[in-house]
Design a protein around this motif. Structure first.
Motif, PDB file in Angstrom:
ATOM      1  N   ARG A   1      63.588  44.505  31.001  1.00 41.64           N
ATOM      2  CA  ARG A   1      63.106  45.098  32.260  1.00 41.64           C
ATOM      3  C   ARG A   1      63.565  46.196  32.232  1.00 41.64           C
ATOM      4  O   ARG A   1      63.096  47.068  32.885  1.00 41.64           O
ATOM      5  N   THR A   2      64.870  46.362  31.854  1.00 40.02           N
ATOM      6  CA  THR A   2      65.632  47.675  32.051  1.00 40.02           C
ATOM      7  C   THR A   2      65.475  48.632  30.879  1.00 40.02           C
ATOM      8  O   THR A   2      66.108  49.650  31.031  1.00 40.02           O
TER       9      THR A   2
ATOM     10  N   ARG B   1      66.549  40.408  31.425  1.00 38.57           N
ATOM     11  CA  ARG B   1      67.049  41.512  32.006  1.00 38.57           C
ATOM     12  C   ARG B   1      66.916  42.950  31.165  1.00 38.57           C
ATOM     13  O   ARG B   1      66.597  43.912  31.480  1.00 38.57           O
TER      14      ARG B   1
ATOM     15  N   ASP C   1      57.803  49.037  30.643  1.00 40.91           N
ATOM     16  CA  ASP C   1      59.007  48.278  30.804  1.00 40.91           C
ATOM     17  C   ASP C   1      58.167  47.078  31.495  1.00 40.91           C
ATOM     18  O   ASP C   1      56.813  46.813  30.870  1.00 40.91           O
ATOM     19  N   GLN C   2      58.920  46.112  32.260  1.00 44.25           N
ATOM     20  CA  GLN C   2      58.182  44.792  32.620  1.00 44.25           C
ATOM     21  C   GLN C   2      58.093  44.549  34.043  1.00 44.25           C
ATOM     22  O   GLN C   2      59.066  45.267  34.647  1.00 44.25           O
ATOM     23  N   MET C   3      57.107  43.766  34.646  1.00 42.60           N
ATOM     24  CA  MET C   3      57.117  43.490  35.950  1.00 42.60           C
ATOM     25  C   MET C   3      56.584  42.099  35.997  1.00 42.60           C
ATOM     26  O   MET C   3      56.095  41.503  35.131  1.00 42.60           O
TER      27      MET C   3
ATOM     28  N   ALA D   1      55.317  37.364  33.891  1.00 36.83           N
ATOM     29  CA  ALA D   1      55.735  38.661  33.481  1.00 36.83           C
ATOM     30  C   ALA D   1      54.820  39.416  32.516  1.00 36.83           C
ATOM     31  O   ALA D   1      54.264  38.644  31.688  1.00 36.83           O
TER      32      ALA D   1
ATOM     33  N   GLY E   1      60.463  40.027  39.190  1.00 37.42           N
ATOM     34  CA  GLY E   1      61.917  40.313  39.015  1.00 37.42           C
ATOM     35  C   GLY E   1      63.025  39.157  39.134  1.00 37.42           C
ATOM     36  O   GLY E   1      64.022  39.247  38.962  1.00 37.42           O
TER      37      GLY E   1
END
Length: 226
Positions: free
Chosen positions: A116-117, A113, A150-152, A179, A82
């Protein structure tokens, strides 16, 4: 020159899409004027981006001990989930180079950002980017949402060089990356993470402001980021 209110990306909830497919997918995105900027993969680490500013106008990265101008520049060895962390950067930057670098970092922060969202602030994106660089933030975020992904993970962004010539600038970077795109439901990766990526970003001056116009992945070899 008016600067944007830049936030150094030290602990934002943001993770980069440095997976090869993500960067390759940007080729052919058009800006509002219909012009096309391509983002390409070149296997050669020494490949230069098109319309490169004069290298003599640049500042090279300094020591890798994590210190800069007396400020706390302690940089971790591994990315944290994150977070996009600002790592290595040139020791000496003039005001114009610093303005370019601030926009570059803010663009990646906002881009990551968004990935990720999958929530894109288009006004903010267009403050920081134009052409393919802006279009990709919107298109890839939508594609992630469409696929249920999504991503982590996170990344550390080291800056190797900042060059400015007139109304064009170039930033060479090294990402230490963890990521990865994941299934939003199971949290399992849908592709392997790319541990390192070296990129060349081009920026243009539009009025008083700098904007990122294209990103080129030049290598995925290990590189110095701290």
């Amino acid at each position: 020159m008016r600067r944007h209110s830049q936030r150094r990306p030290r602990a934002r909830v943001a993770a980069p899409a440095l997976v090869l497919a993500a960067l390759l997918a940007t080729a052919g995105c058009a800006d509002d004027g219909g012009a096309t900027e391509e983002i390409e993969l070149d296997a050669s680490p020494s490949a230069a981006a098109p319309d490169d500013p004069d290298a003599s106008a640049g500042a090279d990265a300094g020591a890798t001990d994590g210190s800069k101008d007396g400020a706390d520049r302690t940089v971790p060895r591994d990315p944290r989930d994150g977070e996009l962390i600002a790592g290595r950067e040139p020791r000496r930057l003039d005001a114009e180079q610093r303005a370019v670098l601030d926009v570059h970092l803010a663009y990646w922060d906002e881009r990551l950002r968004s990935f990720r969202t999958q929530r894109v602030d288009q006004g903010r994106v267009h403050e920081l980017a134009t052409g393919a660089a802006a279009a990709f933030v919107v298109s890839y975020s939508r594609e992630l949402a469409r696929q249920g992904h999504d991503q982590m993970g996170g990344a550390i962004l080291g800056v190797r060089r900042v060059s400015v010539t007139g109304d064009r600038a170039r930033v060479l970077t090294c990402f230490r990356n963890s990521a990865v795109d994941v299934d939003a439901r199971t949290r399992k990766p849908v592709e392997p993470a790319v541990a390192f990526a070296q990129t060349t970003d081009l920026l243009v001056r539009e009025g008083p402001d700098w904007r990122v116009t294209s990103t080129t992945l030049t290598s995925n070899d290990p590189c110095e980021y701290r």
